[in-house]
Structure formats: C-alpha cells, structure tokens
Design an enzyme around this catalytic site. Sequence first.
Site, PDB file in Angstrom:
ATOM      1  N   HIS A 355      11.022   2.718   1.615  1.00 31.41           N
ATOM      2  CA  HIS A 355      10.119   1.636   1.295  1.00 31.41           C
ATOM      3  C   HIS A 355      10.647   0.509   0.585  1.00 31.41           C
ATOM      4  CE1 HIS A 355       6.212   3.331   2.870  1.00 31.41           C
ATOM      5  NE2 HIS A 355       6.781   4.416   2.559  1.00 31.41           N
ATOM      6  N   LYS A 544       0.311  -9.801  -6.158  1.00 35.59           N
ATOM      7  CA  LYS A 544       1.394  -8.769  -5.821  1.00 35.59           C
ATOM      8  C   LYS A 544       1.828  -8.303  -7.312  1.00 35.59           C
ATOM      9  CE  LYS A 544       3.668 -11.791  -3.176  1.00 35.59           C
ATOM     10  NZ  LYS A 544       3.981 -10.751  -1.791  1.00 35.59           N
ATOM     11  N   ARG A 545       2.534  -7.156  -7.177  1.00 32.87           N
ATOM     12  CA  ARG A 545       3.403  -6.911  -8.486  1.00 32.87           C
ATOM     13  C   ARG A 545       4.318  -7.754  -9.122  1.00 32.87           C
ATOM     14  NH1 ARG A 545       2.397  -1.404 -10.703  1.00 32.87           N
ATOM     15  NH2 ARG A 545       4.085  -2.029 -12.060  1.00 32.87           N
ATOM     16  N   LYS A 550      10.433 -11.071  -6.015  1.00 31.31           N
ATOM     17  CA  LYS A 550       9.114 -11.521  -5.295  1.00 31.31           C
ATOM     18  C   LYS A 550       9.116 -12.985  -5.804  1.00 31.31           C
ATOM     19  CE  LYS A 550       6.560  -7.069  -5.202  1.00 31.31           C
ATOM     20  NZ  LYS A 550       6.300  -6.807  -3.849  1.00 31.31           N
ATOM     21  N   THR A 652       2.413  -5.992   2.488  1.00 37.25           N
ATOM     22  CA  THR A 652       1.207  -5.913   3.161  1.00 37.25           C
ATOM     23  C   THR A 652       0.107  -6.664   3.007  1.00 37.25           C
ATOM     24  OG1 THR A 652       0.819  -4.052   1.659  1.00 37.25           O
ATOM     25  CG2 THR A 652       1.650  -3.382   3.814  1.00 37.25           C
ATOM     26  N   LYS A 656      -3.142  -9.043   4.731  1.00 36.87           N
ATOM     27  CA  LYS A 656      -4.402  -9.159   4.200  1.00 36.87           C
ATOM     28  C   LYS A 656      -4.787 -10.713   4.457  1.00 36.87           C
ATOM     29  CE  LYS A 656      -3.558  -4.958   1.822  1.00 36.87           C
ATOM     30  NZ  LYS A 656      -3.065  -4.465   0.796  1.00 36.87           N
TER      31      LYS A 656
END
Length: 805
Positions: A355, A544-545, A550, A652, A656
Amino acid sequence: MAQYTKSQLTELIIGKLRRNFGREVEHATPTQIFKCCALVLRDIMNIHRVDTAERVREKQARQVHYLSLEFLMGRSLMKNAYNLGVLDALTQALDEMGFAAADIFELEPDAGLGNGGLGRLAACYLDSMTTLEIPATGYSICYELGIFRQKIIDGQQVELPDNWLEPGEAWLITKMDEVQTVRFGGKVDVHWERGRAQVEHTDYTSVMAVPRDMVIAGYGTDHTNTLRLWDARCALPVDMKYYSSGEYLKAVEQKAMAEVIAKVLYPADDHYEGKSLRLKQQYFFVSATVQSICRAHKAQYGTLRNFHEKHVIQINDTHPTLVIPELMRILLDEEGYSWEDAWDIVSHTVCYTNHTVLAEALEKWPQELIQTLLPRIWMLIVEIANRYQAYLEQAFHGDQAKVENMAIIWDGQVRMANLCVCACQAVNGVSALHSDILRKDVFRNACSLKPQVFKNVTNGIDHRRWLSEINPRLDGLIRQCAGGDDYLLHPDAMRALEHYRDDRAVLAELEDIKRENKRRFAGYVARETGILLNTDAMFDVQVKRLHEYKRQLLNVLHIVHLYQQIKSDRSFEMTPRVFLFGAKSAPGYTVAKEIIHLINSLAATVNADPACKDKLQVVFLENYRVSLAEKLMPASELSEQISTAGKEASGTGNMKFMMNGALTIGTLDGANVEMHQQVGDENIFLFGLTADEVIEKKRQGYQAYEYYNNDPALRAVLDQIAKGFDDGVAYDSITNRLLFGGDEYMLLADFESYRQAQERAAKTYLDRTRWNQMALTNIARSGLFAADRSIRDYARDIWHVPTRE
Ligand code: 26W
C-alpha cells in the site's frame, strides 16, 4: 431474504429494552434505544450467520482470510439496517417510539480501528466480499482505544483517547469457546529424532486471545461474514495458588503484559517505528488467527494437507507478515510435515498487497527484537531467508547487488516486504501506476525472476455506503436515470446517467442536490462549531491524513496567493471559495503538526478580514473521521488530490468525491491516473509533474529556491508564511524546509501549474451548465471505483474463488 416490518421491529426493540434494561420505551434513554436496535439487528444477522456457516461447510468452499491490523469500520447501525433491507422499517419504528432515526444513528461512536486509507479499504472490502457472497473473514485486534480524537486547541492538534467500546461493543459477540493461546519469549530447543525436529519451547509467557466477533451483513443477500477482533487477556487464571511465592509476581506481570497488547491502535500512518509493543500486536493477532483457521480446518477435514486448497490468506500491507513463519511453525512443529511440504502449503496460501512505496513506511524489524520476543519464529525466518538467498545467488548468477536488494535478513534487520515477496504467489499494488512502480522499481529484481506474481488490483470503495446511503437524493436521481436500483449491485449501470448530459432538468436537479447537501453540511458545522459557512461559495475540500507528500501545504500556498491578491487589488474578482481541511497528524510527526497549526493561523486571519467577506473562507474541520466524511462528501465540489506524483499509492477519498459529483483537481498520481482515463482531459483539472518527470527532475538536481527567485507571486507567498499571520506565529521553519531543505515533495516546482489549474476550476465553476455536466460525467463513470469491482478482480485473479453474478 426475510423481511421485517415496522411492527415486528418495534416489538423486538421493546423486548430488548425490557430484558436488557428493565425499561419501557417512555423511560428509555436514546443510548439504550441505540443499543437495543444494535442487538436486534445483531440477532437477525446471527441467524443468517448460522445458515451461512452451514452452507460454506457443506460446500467445502474455499475461504478468504483478510488479515489487517486496521479496519476503519465507522458506524454500523445505518449500514446494517440498509444492507438488511430494513432501513425504512427501522426509521418508522423509531419514529413511532418518539425517536428520530438520524439522532439515534448519531449516537453511535465510529469504530475507529484504523488510521486512514488502508483501514477504510479493509472495511469497504468486507462489505463487498459479503455482498458478493464470498466466504470471508476479517481479522484484527479489538483495540480498546481506536484512532485518537483530535481536538484543536489554540490552532494546534491535541490527542484525546477514543473509547469506542461504550456503546460500540453492542455489535460484538465474545466467543470464549474459541479462545487461543499465544506464546512470547522463552527458550527454544530443537533436537532431531529420526529425521524430525522436536521443538521444545520453555519459559514462555502466554497471552490469551479472545475473539470478539462482529457480524457483517451483505447487501441483498442472506450471506454474512465475520470480522474477528482479538482481545488480549492474561492467560493465568486469577487463582490464589499463583499468588504464593514467585508466581505472584509472574501473575501480575503477565496480566500487565497481556492487557497492554490490545490497548491502543498505533496512530502512525506511513511511518514505521521499531517498537516492541507493535511487534507483539502483530504476532498476537497473526498467531491467534492462524491457530483458529487451522483448528477449524482440522475439525472439518481431519488434516492440514489440503489447507491451501481451502484457504487463501490476504496480507494487508506487511503488518501481518508473521503469518508466513507462524503457519510454517504449525505445519512443521505441530503437524510434523517436511520443510518442502510445509512450504508448498504456505506459499500457495498467502498473498500480499503493498500500500505504499515510501521508504520510511517499509517495515524492517531489528533481528534481536524478533529473536528475544519470538525465538521459534526467528529460527524459521532464518531458514526461509537462507534458502531464499541461495535461490537468489543462483538466479542472479552471483550478482551481489541484486541478492542484497532482495535479501530477507540484512544488516541485522528483517525486511518484511521481501519475506512477503519470497513466500507469496501473488503480490499486488493498489492502482495501475502504483503496481507499475512496484514492478519497475521497488521489486524490480524479484519481478525479473517471476513477473507473473506481480499484479494490480485498483482500489475501490463501498458505493452503497459512500453514495446511496449518504446521498439519498443523488441515489434517487441515479435510480430515475438508470431505471431502478440495479446499480447497487452492478455499479457500471451508473453509466446510464450520461444519456442525460444535455438534459436541463437532470442538470438542474444535480445542482439542487449539491446545494441542499451544502446547506445541510453548513448547518451541521454551525451547530458543532458556530462557524457559518458561505454556501454560495465553491466548497473546495482536502481531507486525508496529514502528510508532507499529500501536500496540504501546496493548497495553503495557493490560498495565501489568493489572499494576497484580495489584499493588494481592491477590484480583484474571484470565484468565492470555502477551503475546507480535515486531517489528523501522527502524534509524533512534528512537521505535520506545524502544518495544521499554519492552516489554523491562516484561517483565523482570513476569516476575520472583512476584505475576504463572501470571497474567501478557510476552515479546519476538527477530528476528521468516517462519520464526518459521510456528511462532507455529498457537499463537496472540488476534490483536492494533489500528492507528488509517484507517492500516493492509490487514494480512495478521490473516489468518494467523484461518486458524489465533486470535480477533481489533481496530479497524475495513484488512482487519479485511472480517473483521468475514465473521464478524459475535459472533465478533470490536472496539473503538475508526472511521476517520471519527478524522478527526472531530481536526477538533474532540483533547486527549489530557483522557483522562489524567478516567481514573484510565489516569493510573496513564502515570505508571508515565514512571517506568519495575525496570531504572530512565524512559520519560517516551514519555508526554510522548502527553500533550503530540498523540498522533497516538489511543491515549488508544481506551484505555478497548480495555480493555473485552480484558475481553470474557478472559471469553469461560473459556467453552471458546464460544471454540472462535468459532475454528471464523473458520477456516471465512477462505477470502476466501486469495491465490488475490486473484489471481483481479487476473486478472479488472486483468490480463485467464485462470486455472485
Ligand atoms: C508501519 C507504519 C505504517 C502504517 C500504515 C505504514 C504504512 C501504513 C499504511 C500502508 C498507510 C496507508 O494507509 N496507505 C494507503 O493505503 C490506501 C489503501 O490502499 C491507499 O489508497 C493510499 O494511497 C495509501 O497511502
């Protein structure tokens, strides 16, 4: 499927209230009502579970075992009612008793047994595996404390314990008759008797593993599966005889050691730490799981010889890797099989999903830790490693660089990913791009030897939860356009929506749905925080985290740029925006915590500045979690998926948003690449370097400060951040890292491209028809990202099990 009417449910709930709480409805608290609803649905599911177990047994069906240290389940009451087809009946029953269903659902704590993407994926997959009628079990730890609750105090993250079991444990059934014992430490002696190793393990500490099972209902089926959460208890009975002499201390010590194992979820996401407690957690749940699968298998078949034909074990990232030596241990030490026979069974049973490609997330355990904590497992790992090394030497004709790269034990460390690659018949990444990177980079040497092992299964989400349940009006529109609810089991049917691309009524309805969802979300935020969101502005969302790769900070750079334009040019016109952030930082991740602080400093300044009124608003949503995401996704308009290309394995959240009609601004990273393929250039706002370009630029010697020198707008932004905002906190540590610390994630290289993409999004937003058409196309083509599709891929390409049509 058995149907339950409103009055039947009412009767069942009233019965539970009387028996469990000695109460009549008039005197029941909402929490008692919640618990009774959960117990009633649990009963219904348990009846299905007994039947399912019987069917699986009779068919001697092959079973999937999904091992994961995280299952981010969120809430279950509405989900289970929905899947059982009783959501309407339950809502009416509650209404008649004087309770609003929505309020009762809100009482349920999230089962936050996970950090982020990997844990939520496991939860979505449980739903799909069950709906597709695959006999499957999830295994994890029954953490007493899930992911911490985040509070923002003076702009900064503070962590609070998350005690989810009250009243969340209403869903769990404790199975004392299926308890297992797990051994730690001690000494191991191996002596050979007639060619067979006799293994004697002494002086070990035992921990009792108690299964607490959560039944999982599928949609439109009576098939159920189980999520087995292992709780850790002291193996020594609290018996007075242990309290004499040395046993007294031992009893107390063992109790403490046992109970700490299931105490808390490790809150680190994508960052490995070699902590002994974490290794204990991993072995504890792996050993209990393997023992329980073997016990059930032997009870049915009387032998483990056919084990690999009846079971497949999916290893969710490397965290459950010890399943490999543990299964070897049982086959060798307890069954007396030869190494070759045991290895044949093990290697035909286990599969591994990777992952993340971030180096700091790769698990490498110090050998002494494994040696002392798991002496027998250590011996088996050494043997596996030696045999693998011999094989590599031969296969690579002595090329030491390649042998070293793939070695399982190296430099005093055990590399879990290499152990997985060595043992598994299938290794998969979680998006097309990510799987390519695994093949060409991370596992290139192994891949050159056995290319057929390396596969891709692009992630997916439970579209029933993430669309139908949380966005009922959009669900209604899809049913109307796609001719019914077929899409719930065949997500590709959403494509029918595309025929309405030029249908003004459908586009108007889509716009109206979004407007209503925004207002509802704004209402929620107002009640919870007192903040009034401007619902006429575009909702631009990054949730998100918090992680540097990111690039929440890139989003911040752009917001500061907008703010500076507002401040410097009185006539500056912009598409009004509300920037929403939600993110937990790992408690020990200082840089991430600074970025949260920065977002809050910026928000305070912007929101208080009259110049920004009706134009710009920045809000940091506290404690982002599954249940908050469920409220937010339907209200979102622009989805920020802006990681440095090559770093986000899949994502993911991106899916959504897409399913709920938000448009994506993003890089060609993870599953964004496939989203782009689905919708084309004209329905997504792409920007930035590609994964290959990122590598190439680094190779050439990337100089971040050149962008600072050459771009006055960027320079102004960075200078402002260094100085800080109205609260007087300076953030020069952040800008220095970008300018002089190498800017590892290349924010400055992508800034201008991002700014332009943002401008395109802003402009497009003003063309309502165009925007709505793009949203419609995104929804229509999101079926590929349903978890049902992912699970069918796993079933066909990796597990070799049949699925419901
Ligand atoms: C050992 C510490 C640790 C903890 C968690 C290392 C790594 C992890 C996870 C693998 C991190 C994670 O959740 N990865 C995410 O997995 C999602 C599901 O596949 C992907 O969509 C995300 O891109 C990936 O970051």
